[in-house]
Each structure stands twice: as structure tokens, then as C-alpha cells.
Write an enzyme that holds these catalytic residues in place. Structure first.
Site, PDB file in Angstrom:
ATOM      1  N   ASN A 473       0.820  -1.204   0.000  1.00 12.78           N
ATOM      2  CA  ASN A 473       0.000   0.000   0.000  1.00 12.78           C
ATOM      3  C   ASN A 473       0.856   1.257   0.000  1.00 12.78           C
ATOM      4  O   ASN A 473       1.639   1.481   0.936  1.00 12.78           O
ATOM      5  CB  ASN A 473      -0.911   0.011   1.235  1.00 12.78           C
ATOM      6  N   GLU A 474       0.746   2.045  -1.063  1.00 11.23           N
ATOM      7  CA  GLU A 474       1.323   3.389  -1.144  1.00 11.23           C
ATOM      8  C   GLU A 474       2.841   3.413  -0.981  1.00 11.23           C
ATOM      9  O   GLU A 474       3.400   4.443  -0.592  1.00 11.23           O
ATOM     10  CB  GLU A 474       0.674   4.313  -0.096  1.00 11.23           C
ATOM     11  N   ILE A 475       3.505   2.322  -1.305  1.00  6.37           N
ATOM     12  CA  ILE A 475       4.959   2.308  -1.141  1.00  6.37           C
ATOM     13  C   ILE A 475       5.613   3.202  -2.192  1.00  6.37           C
ATOM     14  O   ILE A 475       6.464   4.043  -1.869  1.00  6.37           O
ATOM     15  CB  ILE A 475       5.512   0.873  -1.232  1.00  6.37           C
TER      16      ILE A 475
END
Length: 926
Positions: A473-475
Site C-alpha cells: 500500500n502506497e509504497i
């Protein structure tokens, strides 16, 4: 800290050594003991369970007391043992744990068996020799360690990786990124930080005879011949069914595999026979077969066709044709593909902007993805039942959603949840459990992750609802830019570590175990430049693209500046919106489940502290400063656009404020969803909208559209309405006064119809000459497209009083749903006011509601004026939803509304206590 807990297993049962077969003991049940040296307590236990649940049931703690429970995880390791009967004559005995959370040490007959350090892996241990040498009644001990304490210990070790200050996001417990445990257990901005431990999934004792195999895991991969994960499959090709079984037991001599595929609904046989190319690799047996491309009935998502399912039975035999293992899985035939390929010349000729695609295709058809993001439905997974998830997924399909993004970092979903999604046609965008942090890349960590990835990819691959694997997630979109800002000179190091974990490690593991599913390294990404599976870094990512006029990847968007909430010039323009939202309060009924009556005030300490937006950033039980920011954002949203509640009764005022925050949230999501859906016909060719978030993990202010007990917020009703197949939408630039009206369709072929545009004042009377607006406009809207049907400027209209005017938009059309044999009628209603709701000259609509036992419907009518945001509300005692809510109601036009009861007892008294209100009631002082 060590906890000793034990229960004695029953004496072994003697039997002749020649007896063969398989004996599996399910350890689930109540015959366990939980002991804690920290509390000096021993209480009854259960399996599956977690420490908090058993302590709560024993009356030791109160789960509702979140500020206390935050620390239980630090002090409460757990041990559990069942009592059962084992067989002495079996050749091998194994302990099999489908899930231990997280750090556990197992002993059997006072002998060390093994340890675990990953919540998401299946673990098995051979205890055959230990059992044979056991001189007494066997005892099983499982000692659990504190995950926060162990994470802190790892962080303090000399070789622990470090990152620049301000990069890693701590919500409450720090150092979550060092361990493989549900990351939100350490706190998140929508939930508590309980950090539970325990055997959260089933466990077994498996005893095998001489040749029997125990099936640990099964990977059934169904794809078109020649299919490659990142390329569109050729729909004319036959189907390949690749079946692979992971097993315990001796490697069989010259094994064979047979398959039988039956229609799950009719039982008719689609295919049967021997699998070809059978191979054994380690403890896995694999074989394949080919099926004619037109033979199976296809599986389709909700709204696009039927969810045709098949039962696949795989049997393993040895060279003597003796059956060694048999397993049956339910599956479906479909292709699902995430298209991230460059925009073609043909697409450019159609007016699509350059860049790259970012949309899903099902069975060769691109479609508009409509849905939301699902978080863990409970802080304690053992409380998540099939009935509870069935109720939630009923709400998803009733809400016209076809996809859920399974957010990281909760947990990989149980198989029964994928089963429900298969049945209901809900696609599940699935993710590996990494979120909002940078992670270690040392050998031990990567080895642990590799086993986690392989197990879970293989476990769920047979489900047709599986739509995508994303690395985390959202890396890429959040964490890498944060690292670059914090340490510009070291940025290449963090890029390298990101690629080592998500591309060099995880991508090949996914593609080695499935040909049917696309992989994306991050949830929000600008896609890839190229893929070369033989390269050390097999996917070259497109980082931070700034090419003018080109669109790449998907977007997420959160803007808490409420002054621009309804200015769509601030919304991101992209190919797909995978996260967006704003928080709101739950209803009064939900607050009453968790909060004492004296605390039912908008800014009471208890209410404020249950708001974790913004998070404490550490272990603070008095996070008023950060929590108050989130409360203030909701307040500003209400005050900017809606009547401000000011009721004399404090509880009624609290309820009105809760409802007001939900109105703001729902209107904001509606504004964005309409904008994104309109993008299907714009140069960005936007083909997806997944809002944040579907449901709640507890009773608190969050982004959810469904409250903890299943009650729908205003958001879920409004999203249901605006996710209909054909909609009419107003787009108003309140700075210039420009008003545009669009019709948008996600059907796969053109649709036709008319839209009635009717101006009335707030008493319900028609405005003279319809204010200069045409009364009816015909439309034809293309497949997966949008069309402008009317444009004007408010200054050009003959409106006597902007504050006393409302435009009613009523669509009536005809079109064909995907895979439908005939056309059907579609209707949709929307509205527009030339000032924001707070500035309207509202009239008392004098609402009335009655219930008819004959029709089993409520009738709502307004006799005094236009009712805006007409809101039907039901009392405690049942859970369900109204078939329509938060609608506009004109005087003299009654509306019948059904209630769908999902849970509880709907009595005559309950029906009489259903209430109705409108925007007028928000401003009335009782």
C-alpha cells in the site's frame, strides 16, 4: 516474558501396527487453557482465538476500554492446549497450524518442536519421534511472545536497518515494519492498537499411515493457453488447468493425478481424466490438462453476467493406482487482466490522451470498476464469521459495487471470504501485507516473506474473484517520495531496496505460481516501462513521470482543506482512482454501543480519543491534540456547506452533528465518483473508482460507509445510487457559474433515453418558464462513455431567488447490461442547487412515514415543501438497509421504500419506531 500453559492429551490408543490410513484431529474448540504469569491468571481458552477475546469472555478485561487494551499486547503472551485422543500406530504425526499470531514457541511432550515468526504463514512440525518417545500423557504447549516488545528488540539490534527520521510512519506501537504481523494491529488512523496474539486460525494434529499424503495447500491455476500475466490473454485459445498440491508424507513413486470438473450448480461433468506432465518438486505434485475454450460457462463479476462455478476434484495415486490424496476446490473460468500497456495509435485516434492504460479487463472486455477498499472487519479475526461477511458482501452487491481492494496491511483474507466473493461476483484486488513504511531486505526477512508469498498466492489462486496481486500500500507513491525528501543523496539506496523486495523477490514468486493474475509492485503506481523476466530487476518502474498531457497509473487523493471540497478542479485526473475520501462520525445508535450516555457529545474526551485521525504517533492515551485536528476537519466541512445543528437536547444535538458529518462525507464522495466516472469519456479514459473505505473495524469516526454493526451510513446509500449503470450528473463551477449536465454509462454498448430538467422552488412549485432551461433533452451515450447533454451559466437563467431554487434531473433510458439477452429500462434521479445547502431557504417539508403490512413497504411523503436528504432511520434491534435513502422528495409525490432485514428481529413495534427526517430537521432547534 514466558507463559506456561498446558492441558494433558489423552492416553494413546493401542492398535495393530498394520493399520494404515489417516487420522486428522481438529484442535478447534473450548478445551484449552490460557495462562498468564503477568496477570497471575488462568482462564478457559478457545481455538481459534486471541488473548483479548478469552480474557474478555472470562471477565478479566473490557474490550470496549480501548485506552487500557492498547497495553494488553505488551503483557499478555498466551498458551493453549487441547485434550484429545491420538493413535499410537501411525507412522507419522504432525502438528499443523494454519495461523499463529505471531511469535510462538511450541513444545510437545516437554520437547521443543519449533518456533514461528510470521502471522501469515502456515506452519507444520513433525512430532513423530517425540510422540514415540513420550513416556507420559503428551502435553502440548504454545507460548506466545509480545509482538510490540519483540519488534522493539529487533529494532535495537546492532544490525537492524535504519531509515531517515520522519520516513517511517508510527501510528501507536513503533517498529511494525520489522515483523510479519498485521500492521494495523499496531494502530491505524481508523482503528485501535490492540496488538493481539494467539492461534488465530485452525490447528490440527495429522497422523499418516505408510503412504498417505496430507494436503497442506492447493494451487489451481486456470488460464488461456499461452497467457502471460502482464499481457492480454487470447480469448480464442483453449483453457489450461494447472493443478498443484503441497503435501505432508513420503514422496510417492511414479505418481499420477486425475481430475474431475463438475458444474457446481447442476453436477454435470465438464471434464475428467488423467492430468498430463505430472512432476514432483520437493513436496509438491503438479499436473495439467487442456479444456476446449468454449466448453466452460464463464464467471462474470456482479452486474456483468452470471457467477458460474465448478467443483474441481484432484486425486493423487501411486504407481499401484492406490489413492494417496484427494482434494476438491470450487473455482471458475475467467480471465482478469490489469492493462498497463502504452496507449496505442488507435486509442489516440479516438481522443484518448497519450501515456499508458490502467484498467481491468474481464474475459477480454474492459469495464468500469466500481467499488471501495475493505479493511479488517474486526480487530480480532476469530470474531469474523461467515454470516457476518455474507451480510457485508450483500451490502457490497446491493451497493452496485463489483470490486473491493483488500487493503494492506490487514491480513490475507480467509478462504471462506473469497468463496463468498466468488458466489456474489465481487472481484478482490488483493495485496501483500506491506503498508506505509520501508521494509528490511536482509536475507532472513526476505526468506520469511518468500514463504509467506508462495503460500498465500497458491492458497487463493483458484478463486475467480481474485483480480490482482499488488506488492503493498502506497509504497511507490508515498514512501519513496518521503525517503527522497528526507535523504536525497541516499535515495538510490531506497529505490534499490524497494525493487529488491517488491520486484526482484515478490514478482517472480507470483508469476511462478500463477499465470492468470497480474502483479503490480505498489497499490498506487505509474506503471512500468517494460518487463523482462530474465533480468535481475524484471520490471522497470516508471517513477515520478511528469510528461505534459500524458497520463500514467492510478491515483489516490485526500484533501482535508474543506474550502475546495466541491471544486472538481482539485480532483486528480488519471486513469483509475483507487483511494479517496474523508472521515465522518458513526450514527448515534452505533455510538451507544461503545460509549456511556454522559459521553455522547461531539467533543467529549471519549469521543475525541476514539478518533484516531490524526494518530498519536506513539503510545499516548491522551492524544487530544492530533485527534482534535480530525474532529475540526469534520466540523469545518459541516459549517462550510450545511445547516449547523443547534438542538436544545444534548443527545439530539450530538446525533444531528453525527448525521451532518455523514451528509458532508456522502456529498464529497458523490462529487468525486461522478467526476471519475465522467472521465470514462474524457481524454484520461478513467475506468475505475474505489473509495476509502467500505466498513468499520470499531465504533469511531472513520472513512467507512458501513458502520461496525452493519448499519449503512449516508455514504453507502449515496454511493449505491451514483454507482448505478446509467446516471445523470450536474457539474457546477461555483466560481464561474458554469453548469454542465452529463449522462454517463458503464454499459458495453450505447444507450438511449431522455433527461427531464425541472426547476422548482423549495415549496415544490414550478419556476416560471423552467428558468429558461429545456424541459427535456434526448441523449445517446456510447459504451463505457459519457456525453454532455446541457450547458449553461447560472447567471443566464431566470431564477427569481437562487436560495429558493432546485433543479431536478430525471433520467429515463434503455440499454443492455453486459451478457444480457435483451434491453432493460434504466432510471436515475439527481439534483442541483445553485447555492450550497447551508444557504438554502429551506421549508418544512412536513414529512410523514407509514408502514403497510400488506406491501411490506414504508410510504414517505412531504406535504409542506421539498425534502432534501430525506433520511429514513431505524432503531436498534435489527440490521439491514432501506432500498432508497438520502433522496429528494417533492411534495405530493409519495415514495414507497422497502427495508431489507439482514439480522435481528423486525417486530411490529420496531417498524413503528422507524423515523424520517430531512435537511430541515438539521437546523430546527427542538
Amino acid at each position: 516474558m514466558h507463559v506456561k500453559a498446558e492441558t494433558v492429551l489423552a492416553l494413546l490408543t493401542p492398535a495393530p501396527p498394520s493399520v494404515v490410513g489417516q487420522h486428522v484431529v481438529d484442535l478447534s474448540g473450548d478445551g484449552w487453557t490460557l495462562s498468564s504469569t503477568a496477570l497471575n491468571r488462568t482462564v478457559p481458552g478457545h481455538l481459534p482465538s486471541q488473548v483479548h477475546l478469552d480474557l474478555f469472555e472470562a471477565g478479566v478485561i473490557d474490550i470496549m476500554a480501548s485506552m487500557i487494551l492498547t497495553f494488553v499486547g505488551l503483557r499478555m503472551p498466551i498458551g493453549r492446549i487441547p485434550a484429545t485422543r491420538l493413535k499410537a500406530y501411525f507412522e507419522s504425526t504432525w502438528l499443523v497450524f494454519d495461523g499463529l499470531d505471531t511469535f510462538a514457541t511450541i513444545t510437545f511432550c516437554d520437547q521443543h518442536v519449533g518456533s514461528t515468526d510470521n502471522q501469515f504463514r502456515q506452519h507444520h512440525f513433525d512430532v513423530s519421534q517425540i510422540l514415540k518417545e513420550c513416556k507420559q500423557d503428551p502435553v502440548l504447549r504454545i507460548n506466545f511472545g509480545s509482538a510490540p516488545n519483540i519488534a522493539n528488540t529487533i529494532a535495537k539490534s546492532p544490525d537492524a536497518e535504519e531509515w531517515p527520521p520522519g520516513v517511517q510512519i508510527t501510528n501507536e506501537y513503533p517498529n511494525r515494519w520489522y515483523i510479519r504481523k498485521e500492521q494495523s494491529d499496531f494502530g491505524w488512523d481508523w482503528g485501535p492498537a490492540f496488538a493481539p496474539v494467539g492461534p488465530w486460525k485452525p490447528s490440527y494434529i495429522v497422523q499418516n499411515g505408510h503412504a498417505e499424503l496430507y494436503v497442506l495447500n492447493t494451487d489451481i491455476d486456470i488460464y488461456r493457453q499461452g497467457q502471460i500475466n502482464y499481457l492480454p490473454p487470447d480469448q480464442s485459445q483453449p483453457w489450461i488447468v494447472n493443478a498443484s498440491i503441497d503435501f505432508l508424507g513420503p514422496v510417492p513413486c511414479k505418481p499420477s493425478m486425475s481430475i474431475e470438473i463438475k458444474d457446481a450448480a447442476t453436477g454435470s461433468v465438464l471434464s475428467s481424466g488423467l492430468l498430463q506432465n505430472v512432476t514432483v518438486s520437493g513436496k509438491s505434485i503438479t499436473g495439467t490438462t487442456t479444456i476446449d475454450g468454449d466448453a466452460p460457462k464463464l464467471w462474470w463479476p456482479s452486474g456483468m453476467g452470471k457467477q458460474n462455478l465448478y467443483n474441481v476434484t484432484i486425486t493423487v495415486q501411486n504407481d499401484m493406482k492406490k489413492s494417496l490424496a484427494k482434494v476438491t476446490k470450487r473455482t471458475g473460468f475467467r480471465t482478469i487482466f490489469l492493462n498497463q500497456r502504452n496507449i496505442t495509435d488507435d486509442q489516440l485516434a479516438q481522443g484518448i490522451a497519450p501515456g499508458a492504460n490502467w484498467h481491468f479487463e474481464i474475459n477480454g472486455y474492459e469495464f468500469y470498476t466500481k467499488g471501495s477498499n475493505i479493511i479488517p472487519p474486526d480487530a480480532f479475526w476469530p470474531r469474523v464469521t461467515q454470516a457476518r461477511m455474507a451480510r457485508l458482501f450483500d451490502a457490497v452487491t446491493a451497493g452496485n459495487q463489483n470490486m473491493l481492494r483488500v487493503w494492506a496491511s490487514g491480513a490475507y483474507l480467509h478462504d471462506f471470504i473469497y468463496d463468498l466473493a466468488d458466489e456474489k461476483g465481487i472481484l478482490l484486488w488483493s495485496e501483500f501485507q506491506f503498508s506505509d513504511a520501508l521494509y528490511p531486505v536482509n536475507d532472513a526477512f526476505l526468506e520469511n516473506v518468500a514463504a509467506e508469498v508462495v503460500y498465500n498466492v497458491r492458497r487463493v489462486n483458484h478463486h475467480p474473484s481474485l483480480a490482482l496481486w499488488a506488492g503493498g500500500n502506497e509504497i511507490e507513491s508515498l514512501m519513496l517520495p518521503m525517503a527522497r525528501r528526507a535523504d536525497p543523496t541516499g535515495y538510490s539506496k531506497y529505490i534499490g531496496e524497494y525493487e529488491k523486495l517488491y520486484i526482484s523477490l515478490i514478482l517472480p514468486l507470483v508469476y511462478e505460481n500463477t499465470r492468470s493474475i497480474t502483479y503490480s509492485p505498489s497499490s498506487t503506481t505509474e506503471g512500468y516501462l517494460y518487463v523482462n523476466l530474465s533480468a535481475p530487476v524484471p520490471m522497470a518502474e516508471r517513477y515520478s513521470n511528469t510528461t505534459p498531457g500524458s497520463y500514467y497509473g492510478d491515483t489516490d487523493y485526500y484533501n482535508y482543506d474543506t474550502s475546495v471540497s466541491f471544486d472538481y478542479n482539485h480532483y486528480p485526473v488519471g486513469r483509475f482512482a483507487n483511494e479517496f475520501g474523508f472521515h465522518s462520525m458513526p450514527s448515534l445508535q452505533t455510538w451507544q454501543q461503545a460509549v456511556d450516555p454522559e459521553d455522547l457529545q461531539f467533543n467529549s474526551s471519549v469521543v475525541v480519543l476514539r478518533n484516531h485521525h490524526y494518530t498519536a504517533g506513539g503510545l499516548f492515551t491522551d492524544n487530544f491534540k492530533n485527534s482534535s485536528k480530525g474532529m475540526g476537519e469534520m466540523t469545518m466541512g459541516v459549517e462550510a456547506y450545511y445547516p449547523i445543528p443547534s438542538k436544545s437536547d444534548s443527545v439530539a444535538n450530538f446525533s444531528a452533528w453525527c448525521h451532518a458529518t455523514q451528509l458532508f462525507q456522502a456529498d464529497l464522495y458523490k462529487s468525486q465518483i461522478q467526476f471519475y466516472r465522467r472521465g470514462s469519456g474524457m481524454p484520461e479514459r478513467q475506468l475505475g473508482s474505489l473509495y476509502w473505505q467500505l466498513e468499520d473495524i470499531w465504533q469511531a469516526p472513520t472513512w467507512a460507509g458501513i458502520e461496525y454493526d452493519g448499519r449503512w451510513k449516508v455514504l453507502h446509500y449515496v454511493a449505491r445510487d451514483i454507482y448505478q449503470p446509467i446516471i445523470v450528473s450536474p457539474f457546477w463551477n461555483y466560481t464561474t457559474g458554469r453548469l454542465e449536465v452529463y449522462v454517463t454509462s458503464d454499459l458495453w454498448e450505447p444507450a438511449q433515453g431522455t433527461v427531464n430538467l425541472t426547476w422548482v422552488d423549495l415549496s415544490g412549485k414550478s419556476i416560471a418558464n423552467n428558468a429558461g432551461t429545456p424541459e427535456t433533452v434526448s441523449f445517446t451515450v456510447g459504451a463505457l462513455n459519457t456525453t454532455n447533454i446541457y450547458t449553461t451559466n447560472i447567471s443566464e437563467l431566470s431564477l427569481p431567488d437562487l436560495k429558493d431554487s432546485i433543479l431536478i434531473l430525471s433520467l429515463s433510458g434503455e440499454g443492455r447490461l453486459p451478457n444480457a439477452s435483451s434491453k432493460k429500462a434504466f432510471v436515475h434521479q439527481n439534483h442541483f442547487t445553485p447555492v450550497f445547502p447551508k444557504d438554502l431557504s429551506l421549508k418544512d417539508p412536513k414529512l410523514e412515514v407509514s408502514y403497510s403490512p400488506e406491501s411490506r413497504k414504508f410510504t414517505v411523503q412531504a406535504t409542506g415543501g421539498v425534502s432534501l436528504y430525506t433520511w429514513l432511520d431505524y432503531p436498534a434491534g435489527a440490521v439491514g438497509y432501506f432500498e432508497a435513502n438520502a433522496f429528494v422528495l417533492l411534495p405530493g409525490v409519495p415514495k414507497e421504500v422497502s427495508f431489507v432485514a439482514q439480522e435481528g428481529n423486525v417486530t411490529d413495534d420496531w417498524l413503528q419506531r422507524v423515523t424520517v427526517q430531512s435537511l430541515w430537521d438539521q437546523k430546527v432547534r427542538d
